[in-house]
Design a protein around this motif. Structure first.
Motif: not given
Lengths: 345, 359
Positions: A64-66, A68, A78-80, A164
């Motif tokens: 997911i774009k978050q 990490w 940038q991605y988790t 989720h």
């Protein structure tokens, strides 16, 4: 050349699940590329690890774009990553026994990093060894993440669909853990009944604070790229480690010497599998040189077969000499020196 | 010559007269869907069904592990079942033969860069994305990873001389898998199409039309492709020492002279024209007895690619009609197909095309 195991798995994932699913993006790279071999990061990479040690590369990862923080190198990316998958068609390619362990450590890196690691063995001619379920179940109890063994992508799709939803995900994992534990326990009870019998059957000496797992590894297993024995050694190490959480594992290779280990340390520290064996917490590689009171004739014979594959006469000699060593260890006549130089029997 | 996107276009245009078109991410070459299918099967170039892992035919349609042996790999057959035949693939993925395809050579340094370009193409294109086939050009690799492309070029050029051609050919475990094989089989001549890629024999039902050329003599070629190194002599010698082949072919876009006087060279000139420089020396490596056995195996090998024009149900019906009992093992399949003549197989294919069933 026919399609490789990895190609079949990746194609199956794309066809079944697609490149985006339930807010997750798929990361996958072609067989011809080595983009999966680098640590997970902003340049790609499907290899996970912790504290500077990488485990094998995975075939696919859902992200997911978050931001990490990667526990391998503490870099913020940038991605988790959420789920990492190592897949194989091994059950259709003759892998009926411990060859199935050889990729266990690939998804383990993700589990150690706190993710859900999945080892997917496509349904095939052979069944999944029940040991794998036990290894994954126990790894989940001691490591930060969760380790799942699956044999069909419907199950993976279900996992991704609840990823989720906190309580649904928890239920899914609990059910899966129960099922994996049950499969492992059923076979264990049927074949061994108790850990003592397991130890006898599986080349493992069990003590209060440690175990000694012994096998016929030789230097060439780790220097010859065509050999899979190095990979299998890693698999067997993790089997022992996770079957005996809380105990130190001494992985004894009587055909090898300290000189062999020093050579491999000097020449193979960039090799993922060797690095894992040498750096894994709670695991020590020991050789014939770490044993005291081994009869000279045993040492001599093992030296003579040091580079021989274990078959025919070499196997007979090895089995005979290992029996002597194991009996000696059991009776306290042969002693395993600890890496710190203290007797620990 | 290091083949980049620009040179790719020129080579395809100059040697084969293919049409060049513009796309949102650069120029591409138009191929008819049959040739595009063969292109994907040889090079691994993928149909743009998704930007991460484009679908390629490569590896799906293989048959046996080794030559002179009849053990199936999972490919055309899966155990006793016809699996990845072009006809089956066409049913599963209608786009494969639905229209002309555009091969786009895409240069990239990292996989993420390539994926980004492909996402851009999908977004910007008004045509279905599966009309595009992506030829990867990895500029970070020496030779740009273009050996499979050289195998394709070799297949296209050599087949015109009356050969059945293929790449990544089965040989033996110890010898390895040569990059190229060309088979001129005199006993197959005028019965089955030659001047053809082996896989094209499986496309007859889909409408491919290929010519027949009379050949009076068996001639077997083996080739090895290199783009990142000039070291090929040892490998070619190994293949020639098997005694199976009449000629060795070095495939290298950067060389002007073959590695040895007894092997030929396929190269690309500064004018982008493919040149075949035939060997200077007529050294005879052939072991007649071994070659004879290999040719016998090849004559059977080819039959399976013809049989692949049938569906699995049609194949089962055909088997039952002739043998009067069901298939129970791979050996049954092998024994059955090997005994068939080319005429019998071709008549059967014609029959199902006309009648829709095995009669």
């Amino acid at each position: 050349m026919a399609q490789s195991s990895d190609e079949i798995v990746k194609r199956e994932i794309i066809d079944k699940i697609g490149v985006e699913f339930n807010g997750l993006q798929l990361m996958v790279f072609p067989e011809s590329s080595d983009a999966d071999q680098i640590p997970f990061g902003d340049e790609g990479g499907l290899t996970f690890g912790v504290n500077g040690t990488l485990y094998g590369s995975c075939d696919a990862c859902w992200v997911i774009k978050q931001p990490w923080k990667n526990p391998y190198n503490n870099k913020i990316v940038q991605y988790t990553p959420v789920v990492a998958l190592e897949g194989t068609d091994a059950l259709n390619r003759g892998s009926s026994g411990n060859a199935q362990y050889q990729r266990f450590h690939h998804a383990l890196g993700a589990v150690k990093a706190g993710l859900i690691g999945v080892y997917y063995l496509r349904k095939g001619v052979h069944k999944i060894q029940e040991d794998l379920y036990g290894m994954a179940f126990n790894a989940t109890q001691v490591e930060k993440g969760t380790y799942l063994i699956i044999d069909n992508l419907d199950e993976l799709k279900l996992l991704l669909s609840v990823i989720h939803d906190g309580s649904e995900l928890k239920d899914f994992i609990e059910q899966k853990m129960k099922s994996m534990q049950h499969v492992f326990k059923e076979k264990f009870d049927r074949i061994y009944g108790n850990w003592g019998k397991f130890g006898e059957e599986r080349s493992t000496l069990i003590y209060d604070k440690y175990v000694i797992k012994y096998s016929g590894r030789m230097r060439r297993n780790f220097t010859d790229g065509s050999q899979r024995a190095g990979h299998i050694a890693v698999g067997e190490m993790f089997l022992t480690k996770y079957y005996f959480p809380g105990k130190h594992v001494f992985y004894l290779w009587p055909k090898m010497t300290q000189g062999d280990v020093d050579y491999l340390d000097a020449h193979k520290m960039d090799d993922k599998e060797w690095r894992i064996l040498r750096n894994e917490d709670g695991v020590s590689i020991v050789t014939i040189d770490d044993l005291e009171n081994v009869p000279l004739v045993v040492k001599k014979e093992l030296k003579q077969i040091a580079d021989e594959p274990l078959k025919g006469d070499a196997l007979r000699v090895f089995n005979r000499d290992v029996d002597i060593i194991v009996n000696g260890l059991r009776r306290g006549i042969i002693v395993l020196k600890s890496q710190l130089g203290k007797n620990i029997n | 010559m290091e083949i980049n996107a620009k040179k790719f276009i020129l080579i395809m245009k100059v040697n084969f007269g293919h049409k060049v078109v513009d796309t949102p991410i650069g120029e591409g070459i138009v191929l008819d869907p049959f040739l595009a299918f063969i292109y994907s099967a040889i090079t691994g170039a993928g149909y743009l069904d998704n930007p991460l892992y484009p679908f390629t035919v490569k590896g799906l349609t293989k048959l046996f592990y080794n030559a002179m042996d009849y053990k199936f790999v999972t490919g055309l057959f899966d155990n006793t079942t016809l699996k990845n035949t072009p006809c089956q693939l066409a049913k599963a993925k209608e786009y494969l033969f639905s229209s002309k395809k555009i091969i786009i050579p895409v240069e990239f340094s990292t996989e993420l860069e390539l994926q980004s370009k492909l996402k851009k193409l999908i977004k910007a294109s008004t045509d279905p994305a599966t009309n595009y086939i992506i030829q990867r050009i990895e500029i970070s690799k020496k030779g740009n990873g273009m050996e499979p492309f050289m195998e394709y070029l070799t297949c296209e050029i050599v087949k015109e001389e009356g050969f059945i051609v293929e790449n990544q050919i089965p040989l033996t475990h110890s010898t390895g898998s040569p990059d190229f094989g060309g088979y001129r089989l005199k006993d197959a001549t005028l019965i089955i199409p030659n001047k053809i890629h082996l896989l094209e024999l499986s496309l007859l039902r889909l409408g491919i039309e290929k010519g027949l050329k009379k050949e009076d003599r068996d001639w077997l070629l083996v080739g090895e492709a290199k783009t990142s190194t000039n070291e090929v002599k040892k490998q070619l010698d190994k293949y020639l020492k098997t005694g199976l082949f009449n000629e060795g072919l070095e495939i290298n876009p950067s060389k002007l002279k073959a590695a040895s006087s007894y092997t030929s060279l396929l190269t690309i000139g500064d004018d982008y024209r493919i040149k075949v420089i035939r060997k200077e020396e007529n050294r005879d490596y052939v072991d007649p007895e071994k070659q004879s056995q290999y040719i016998e195996w090849l004559m059977n090998y080819v039959k399976y690619y013809l049989i692949a024009n049938l569906t699995n149900d049609e194949f089962i019906a055909y088997y039952l009609k002739i043998t009067k009992h069901p298939i129970s093992s791979q050996e049954d399949v092998i024994s059955f197909v090997n005994k068939l003549s080319y005429k019998e197989i071709i008549d059967t294919i014609k029959g199902v095309i006309e009648n829709g069933t095995i009669k």
